[in-house]
Design a protein around this motif. Sequence first.
Motif, PDB file in Angstrom:
ATOM      1  N   VAL A  89       0.855  -1.177   0.000  1.00 13.72           N
ATOM      2  CA  VAL A  89       0.000   0.000   0.000  1.00 13.72           C
ATOM      3  C   VAL A  89       0.893   1.230   0.000  1.00 13.72           C
ATOM      4  CG1 VAL A  89      -1.704   1.325   1.290  1.00 13.72           C
ATOM      5  CG2 VAL A  89      -1.869  -1.173   1.209  1.00 13.72           C
ATOM      6  N   LEU A 137       1.068   5.350   0.454  1.00 12.55           N
ATOM      7  CA  LEU A 137       0.360   6.470   1.057  1.00 12.55           C
ATOM      8  C   LEU A 137       1.085   7.759   0.701  1.00 12.55           C
ATOM      9  CD1 LEU A 137      -0.162   4.908   4.607  1.00 12.55           C
ATOM     10  CD2 LEU A 137      -1.792   4.939   2.716  1.00 12.55           C
ATOM     11  N   ALA A 164      -4.400   6.822  -0.681  1.00 10.11           N
ATOM     12  CA  ALA A 164      -3.919   5.445  -0.556  1.00 10.11           C
ATOM     13  C   ALA A 164      -4.122   4.692  -1.861  1.00 10.11           C
ATOM     14  CB  ALA A 164      -4.667   4.737   0.560  1.00 10.11           C
ATOM     15  N   SER A 165      -3.127   3.902  -2.238  1.00 14.52           N
ATOM     16  CA  SER A 165      -3.210   3.032  -3.423  1.00 14.52           C
ATOM     17  C   SER A 165      -2.118   1.985  -3.339  1.00 14.52           C
ATOM     18  CB  SER A 165      -3.064   3.880  -4.698  1.00 14.52           C
ATOM     19  OG  SER A 165      -1.764   4.445  -4.775  1.00 14.52           O
ATOM     20  N   THR A 221      -5.916  -1.028  -1.627  1.00 16.49           N
ATOM     21  CA  THR A 221      -6.610  -0.408  -0.505  1.00 16.49           C
ATOM     22  C   THR A 221      -7.561  -1.350   0.211  1.00 16.49           C
ATOM     23  OG1 THR A 221      -8.270   0.439  -2.029  1.00 16.49           O
ATOM     24  CG2 THR A 221      -6.404   1.884  -1.504  1.00 16.49           C
ATOM     25  N   ILE A 226      -6.604  -2.385   3.721  1.00 19.24           N
ATOM     26  CA  ILE A 226      -6.614  -1.433   4.827  1.00 19.24           C
ATOM     27  C   ILE A 226      -7.870  -1.573   5.656  1.00 19.24           C
ATOM     28  CG2 ILE A 226      -6.614   0.998   5.439  1.00 19.24           C
ATOM     29  CD1 ILE A 226      -5.081   1.525   2.855  1.00 19.24           C
ATOM     30  N   GLN A 269     -12.604  10.183   6.484  1.00 21.75           N
ATOM     31  CA  GLN A 269     -12.156   9.371   5.356  1.00 21.75           C
ATOM     32  C   GLN A 269     -13.200   9.372   4.255  1.00 21.75           C
ATOM     33  OE1 GLN A 269     -11.543   5.434   6.974  1.00 21.75           O
ATOM     34  NE2 GLN A 269     -13.660   5.234   7.653  1.00 21.75           N
ATOM     35  N   ASN A 322     -14.098   6.788   1.636  1.00 25.98           N
ATOM     36  CA  ASN A 322     -13.811   5.423   1.208  1.00 25.98           C
ATOM     37  C   ASN A 322     -13.869   5.272  -0.307  1.00 25.98           C
ATOM     38  OD1 ASN A 322     -13.352   4.428   3.812  1.00 25.98           O
ATOM     39  ND2 ASN A 322     -15.548   4.094   4.139  1.00 25.98           N
ATOM     40  N   ASN A 376     -10.652   6.540  -1.461  1.00 23.92           N
ATOM     41  CA  ASN A 376      -9.471   5.997  -0.754  1.00 23.92           C
ATOM     42  C   ASN A 376      -8.586   7.114  -0.213  1.00 23.92           C
ATOM     43  OD1 ASN A 376     -10.152   3.260  -1.290  1.00 23.92           O
ATOM     44  ND2 ASN A 376      -9.434   3.560  -3.386  1.00 23.92           N
ATOM     45  N   ALA A 427      -1.387   3.278   7.752  1.00 24.33           N
ATOM     46  CA  ALA A 427      -2.492   2.355   7.508  1.00 24.33           C
ATOM     47  C   ALA A 427      -2.185   0.994   8.097  1.00 24.33           C
ATOM     48  CB  ALA A 427      -2.765   2.227   6.010  1.00 24.33           C
TER      49      ALA A 427
END
Length: 124
Positions: free
Chosen positions: A2, A4, A24-25, A28, A31, A71, A73, A76, A97
């Motif tokens: 992941v 960040l 994030a990628s 994800t 997480i 967040q 979602n 992400n 994360a």
Amino acid sequence: QVELVESGGGSVQTGGSLRLSCAASPYTSRIYSMGWFRQAPGKKREGVAGIDKSGNTRYADSVKGRFTISQDNAENTLHLQLNSLQPEDTAMYYCAASSLRLPPTLTVDFYKYWGQGTQVTVSS
């Protein structure tokens, strides 16, 4: 793995506000919870705020009522709204994360993935 990436840091005067973001990628789905930490020169890294997939949050006493973690979602993305900033908030802020399915904590060891950090400087 992941990745960040934080953004949104900067320099403000006492009482000012900033909004930090963390993208994030790519994996994800791994997480479960995310958090914000900060580290000032010569000091240990400390937890600021955490949030899990269900939206449960946790804050350090020093930032309660001033900082808000949230967040998105669908995107992400993790955010941290910093209000009423004080010089003692000056630090490098890191996004983190965890894949552990536990309530969010402010413990460094709980988090496996870390961003590179974004600097927040508050002048008096």
